[in-house]
Structures are given as structure tokens and as C-alpha cells.
Design a protein around this motif. Structure first.
Motif, PDB file in Angstrom:
ATOM      1  N   VAL A 159     104.589  22.297  29.151  1.00  0.00           N
ATOM      2  CA  VAL A 159     105.421  21.127  29.415  1.00  0.00           C
ATOM      3  C   VAL A 159     106.851  21.636  29.577  1.00  0.00           C
ATOM      4  O   VAL A 159     107.349  22.404  28.747  1.00  0.00           O
TER       5      VAL A 159
ATOM      6  N   THR B  41      99.789  13.520  33.081  1.00  0.00           N
ATOM      7  CA  THR B  41     100.637  13.533  34.267  1.00  0.00           C
ATOM      8  C   THR B  41     100.232  12.427  35.233  1.00  0.00           C
ATOM      9  O   THR B  41      99.127  11.893  35.171  1.00  0.00           O
ATOM     10  N   SER B  42     101.162  12.118  36.131  1.00  0.00           N
ATOM     11  CA  SER B  42     100.867  11.132  37.176  1.00  0.00           C
ATOM     12  C   SER B  42     101.765  11.403  38.372  1.00  0.00           C
ATOM     13  O   SER B  42     102.743  12.133  38.281  1.00  0.00           O
TER      14      SER B  42
ATOM     15  N   ALA C 175     107.674  17.428  32.762  1.00  0.00           N
ATOM     16  CA  ALA C 175     106.589  17.673  33.703  1.00  0.00           C
ATOM     17  C   ALA C 175     105.663  18.736  33.125  1.00  0.00           C
ATOM     18  O   ALA C 175     106.018  19.430  32.170  1.00  0.00           O
ATOM     19  N   LYS C 176     104.486  18.850  33.699  1.00  0.00           N
ATOM     20  CA  LYS C 176     103.525  19.864  33.280  1.00  0.00           C
ATOM     21  C   LYS C 176     103.294  20.828  34.438  1.00  0.00           C
ATOM     22  O   LYS C 176     103.138  20.410  35.585  1.00  0.00           O
TER      23      LYS C 176
ATOM     24  N   GLU D 268     101.659  15.627  27.994  1.00  0.00           N
ATOM     25  CA  GLU D 268     100.646  16.436  28.673  1.00  0.00           C
ATOM     26  C   GLU D 268      99.874  15.639  29.721  1.00  0.00           C
ATOM     27  O   GLU D 268      99.180  16.230  30.544  1.00  0.00           O
TER      28      GLU D 268
ATOM     29  N   GLN E 213     103.816  18.553  37.932  1.00  0.00           N
ATOM     30  CA  GLN E 213     103.566  17.121  38.063  1.00  0.00           C
ATOM     31  C   GLN E 213     104.247  16.420  36.895  1.00  0.00           C
ATOM     32  O   GLN E 213     104.182  16.884  35.751  1.00  0.00           O
ATOM     33  N   ASP E 214     104.917  15.305  37.177  1.00  0.00           N
ATOM     34  CA  ASP E 214     105.668  14.578  36.152  1.00  0.00           C
ATOM     35  C   ASP E 214     104.772  14.068  35.038  1.00  0.00           C
ATOM     36  O   ASP E 214     103.651  13.621  35.281  1.00  0.00           O
ATOM     37  N   ALA E 215     105.299  14.117  33.810  1.00  0.00           N
ATOM     38  CA  ALA E 215     104.611  13.562  32.644  1.00  0.00           C
ATOM     39  C   ALA E 215     104.671  12.038  32.728  1.00  0.00           C
ATOM     40  O   ALA E 215     105.610  11.472  33.272  1.00  0.00           O
ATOM     41  N   SER E 216     103.641  11.383  32.188  1.00  0.00           N
ATOM     42  CA  SER E 216     103.624   9.923  32.212  1.00  0.00           C
ATOM     43  C   SER E 216     103.263   9.379  30.842  1.00  0.00           C
ATOM     44  O   SER E 216     102.475   9.975  30.111  1.00  0.00           O
TER      45      SER E 216
END
Length: 97
Positions: A56, A38-39, A4-5, A36, A28-31
Motif C-alpha cells: 500500500v 482497490t477500485s 493505492a495498492k 488493501e 490501483q486506488d484504495a477504496s
């Protein structure tokens, strides 16, 4: 665990006594392939490692978060590590600057 970031901090002067020693972070979770990016919805996690905005991090959830933070603290998510490097399929996907 989830990458996550860190987006920011949540400041709370009134909180459960077991949380008094912790900073609360908005993450917020990394995607996808780039950690870097997020989604999804942002959420609050207890910071156990001193992470800062833009970093991160690794977030653990549920029982693992409660154990990491101390069994007496009501915690659903906890930041347990700051990522220095993320390697994906043999290539560096993220390098802390």
C-alpha cells in the motif's frame, strides 16, 4: 495524495530519457475502509521509493508528482511513500506485514 495498492510493474526499454532512472508501477486506488481493497482503473505511476507488488503506497498527482520526480521529467503520478500503518477512526485499518 491517494492511497493505492501496487499491482505490478510496467517494463519499457524505450522511454523519455528523464524516466530512465525510474521504475514504473501499475497501481490501483484504495477504496473504502480497507486500504488493501482497490477500485477503479489501474494506472501507471513513477516509483520514487522502491515499492513492491502488494504494498500500500501514497500516490501524488499533477504538479506535485512532477516536482517529486524532478522538474525535467514528464510525470502525472508518482509513488512517494510506502504505508506501514493506516489508522482510521482510532483503529488500525492496515498494518504492513
Amino acid at each position: 495524495m491517494q492511497l493505492a495498492k501496487v499491482l505490478g510493474q510496467v517494463v519499457s526499454t524505450a522511454k523519455e530519457p528523464g524516466l530512465a532512472r525510474f521504475t514504473l508501477l501499475l497501481v490501483q486506488d484504495a477504496s473504502g475502509a480497507d486500504p488493501e481493497r482497490t477500485s477503479g482503473a489501474a494506472y501507471v505511476a513513477v516509483d520514487l521509493v522502491g515499492a513492491g507488488v502488494g504494498e500500500v503506497v501514497l500516490v501524488t498527482t499533477g504538479g506535485a508528482a512532477r516536482v517529486a520526480a524532478g522538474a525535467d521529467t514528464p510525470t502525472d503520478r508518482a509513488v512517494v511513500a510506502i504505508a506501514d500503518t493506516v489508522v482510521r477512526s482510532g483503529s488500525v485499518a492496515y498494518q504492513k506485514t
